[in-house]
Write an enzyme that holds these catalytic residues in place. Structure first.
Site, PDB file in Angstrom:
ATOM      1  N   LYS A  13      13.409  17.508  -1.950  1.00 42.99           N
ATOM      2  CA  LYS A  13      12.437  17.749  -3.031  1.00 42.99           C
ATOM      3  C   LYS A  13      11.058  18.108  -2.466  1.00 42.99           C
ATOM      4  CE  LYS A  13      12.978  13.609  -4.834  1.00 42.99           C
ATOM      5  NZ  LYS A  13      14.026  12.934  -4.049  1.00 42.99           N
ATOM      6  N   ARG A  88      11.675   8.698 -12.595  1.00 44.12           N
ATOM      7  CA  ARG A  88      12.779   8.062 -11.882  1.00 44.12           C
ATOM      8  C   ARG A  88      13.549   7.114 -12.777  1.00 44.12           C
ATOM      9  NH1 ARG A  88      10.735   8.774  -6.447  1.00 44.12           N
ATOM     10  NH2 ARG A  88      12.172   8.042  -4.861  1.00 44.12           N
ATOM     11  N   ARG A 127      14.757  13.190   9.975  1.00 47.88           N
ATOM     12  CA  ARG A 127      13.350  13.046   9.565  1.00 47.88           C
ATOM     13  C   ARG A 127      12.623  12.027  10.454  1.00 47.88           C
ATOM     14  NH1 ARG A 127      12.150  12.546   3.238  1.00 47.88           N
ATOM     15  NH2 ARG A 127      12.431  10.314   3.341  1.00 47.88           N
ATOM     16  N   ARG A 139       7.912   6.545   8.139  1.00 51.52           N
ATOM     17  CA  ARG A 139       7.789   5.787   6.883  1.00 51.52           C
ATOM     18  C   ARG A 139       8.508   4.460   7.000  1.00 51.52           C
ATOM     19  NH1 ARG A 139       9.466   9.663   1.934  1.00 51.52           N
ATOM     20  NH2 ARG A 139      10.301   7.671   1.226  1.00 51.52           N
ATOM     21  N   ARG A 150      17.840   2.544  -1.755  1.00 47.98           N
ATOM     22  CA  ARG A 150      17.234   3.650  -2.488  1.00 47.98           C
ATOM     23  C   ARG A 150      18.299   4.496  -3.171  1.00 47.98           C
ATOM     24  NH1 ARG A 150      13.868   5.704   2.476  1.00 47.98           N
ATOM     25  NH2 ARG A 150      13.605   7.633   1.310  1.00 47.98           N
TER      26      ARG A 150
HETATM   27  P1  ADP Z   1      12.337   9.476  -1.562  1.00 47.28           P
HETATM   28  O1  ADP Z   1      12.324  10.301  -0.303  1.00 47.28           O
HETATM   29  O2  ADP Z   1      13.169   8.238  -1.422  1.00 47.28           O
HETATM   30  O3  ADP Z   1      12.671  10.257  -2.772  1.00 47.28           O
HETATM   31  P2  ADP Z   1       9.577   8.928  -2.433  1.00 47.28           P
HETATM   32  O4  ADP Z   1       8.517   9.263  -1.464  1.00 47.28           O
HETATM   33  O5  ADP Z   1       9.710   9.816  -3.631  1.00 47.28           O
HETATM   34  O6  ADP Z   1      10.914   8.870  -1.602  1.00 47.28           O
HETATM   35  O7  ADP Z   1       9.411   7.425  -2.936  1.00 47.28           O
HETATM   36  C1  ADP Z   1       9.340   6.331  -2.037  1.00 47.28           C
HETATM   37  C2  ADP Z   1       9.318   5.014  -2.819  1.00 47.28           C
HETATM   38  O8  ADP Z   1       8.167   4.980  -3.695  1.00 47.28           O
HETATM   39  C3  ADP Z   1      10.505   4.755  -3.743  1.00 47.28           C
HETATM   40  O9  ADP Z   1      11.608   4.211  -3.063  1.00 47.28           O
HETATM   41  C4  ADP Z   1       9.875   3.786  -4.770  1.00 47.28           C
HETATM   42  O10 ADP Z   1       9.772   2.484  -4.246  1.00 47.28           O
HETATM   43  C5  ADP Z   1       8.457   4.314  -4.924  1.00 47.28           C
HETATM   44  N1  ADP Z   1       8.377   5.320  -6.045  1.00 47.28           N
HETATM   45  C6  ADP Z   1       8.098   6.644  -5.918  1.00 47.28           C
HETATM   46  N2  ADP Z   1       8.110   7.252  -7.102  1.00 47.28           N
HETATM   47  C7  ADP Z   1       8.403   6.293  -8.027  1.00 47.28           C
HETATM   48  C8  ADP Z   1       8.603   6.297  -9.430  1.00 47.28           C
HETATM   49  N3  ADP Z   1       8.497   7.434 -10.128  1.00 47.28           N
HETATM   50  N4  ADP Z   1       8.894   5.132 -10.038  1.00 47.28           N
HETATM   51  C9  ADP Z   1       8.994   3.997  -9.345  1.00 47.28           C
HETATM   52  N5  ADP Z   1       8.857   3.912  -8.019  1.00 47.28           N
HETATM   53  C10 ADP Z   1       8.560   5.041  -7.351  1.00 47.28           C
END
Ligand code: ADP
Length: 197
Positions: A13, A88, A127, A139, A150
């Site tokens: 994404k 999400r 990554r 991260r 996740r």
């Molecule tokens: P990923 O690569 O897992 O898609 P993100 O950078 O989008 O990672 O998100 C990392 C973390 O941030 C998630 O695992 C969650 O804990 C939190 N997070 C991000 N976006 C949301 C959301 N829209 N609602 C709730 N938690 C979120």
């Protein structure tokens, strides 16, 4: 144009969002990046968020929705938005629908990046390696254990938004197993047809 990029962690994404920003003059809103900025700043929200993110769980909907609400009116968002990592949950999707309606910013569509889950661990390890090679910080939620959580959270809480958007006729699926360039082309094709419509 306002679009959502949807897909499990590691689907690509963020990579596609960056390409779309350049090509279409859109602004990427990544809730993950915003939360990581909060963590880095040591804010109260950041301190709370870190623990939840490190477990692979979701931050409460109200916090996330407030965070997004505070961004929609920014001048850099006037050319259109790419929502990355948001919504999400079905509740977040409903909240986004209301916010966009209120602001007269219609949702152009939802791009679902479909990937085979078996490649996600491999992509995560790539990554991590790339971050290390570039001397960047890895991260703290990028490890195989947290990835498992996740993915489970994605299946249980996020995947249910797919039928939500499908029923509205807004879902567009792309093959996320293709090359980065090819995925970008698939998305561009969709956006161009949406622009023309
Ligand atoms: P990923 O690569 O897992 O898609 P993100 O950078 O989008 O990672 O998100 C990392 C973390 O941030 C998630 O695992 C969650 O804990 C939190 N997070 C991000 N976006 C949301 C959301 N829209 N609602 C709730 N938690 C979120």
């Amino acid at each position: 144009m306002n679009i959502i990029l949807l897909g499990p962690p590691g689907a690509g994404k963020g990579t596609q969002a960056k390409l779309l920003e350049e090509k279409f003059g859109l602004k990427q809103l990544s809730t993950g990046d915003m939360l990581r900025a909060e963590v880095a700043s040591g804010s109260e929200l950041g301190q709370k968020a870190k623990e939840i993110m490190d477990r692979g769980d979701l931050i409460p909907d109200e916090i996330i929705v407030d965070m997004i609400a505070g961004c929609l009116d920014k001048p850099e968002c006037s050319g259109g938005i790419i929502f990355d990592g948001f919504p999400r949950t079905v509740d977040q999707a409903q909240a986004l629908d209301s916010m966009l309606e209120e602001k007269g910013k219609p949702l152009t569509g939802v791009v679902q990046i479909v990937v085979d889950e078996t490649v996600l661990v491999e992509r995560l390890n790539t990554r991590i390696r790339q971050a290390q090679e570039a001397g960047e910080e890895v991260r703290s939620d990028d490890n195989e254990d947290t990835l498992k959580s996740r993915l489970e959270v994605y299946r249980n809480q996020t995947a249910p938004i797919i039928p939500y958007y499908q029923s509205e006729g807004q879902l567009f699926k792309v093959d996320g197993m293709a090359t980065i360039e090819d995925v970008a082309e698939q998305i561009e094709g969709f956006l161009k047809s949406a622009q023309a419509a």
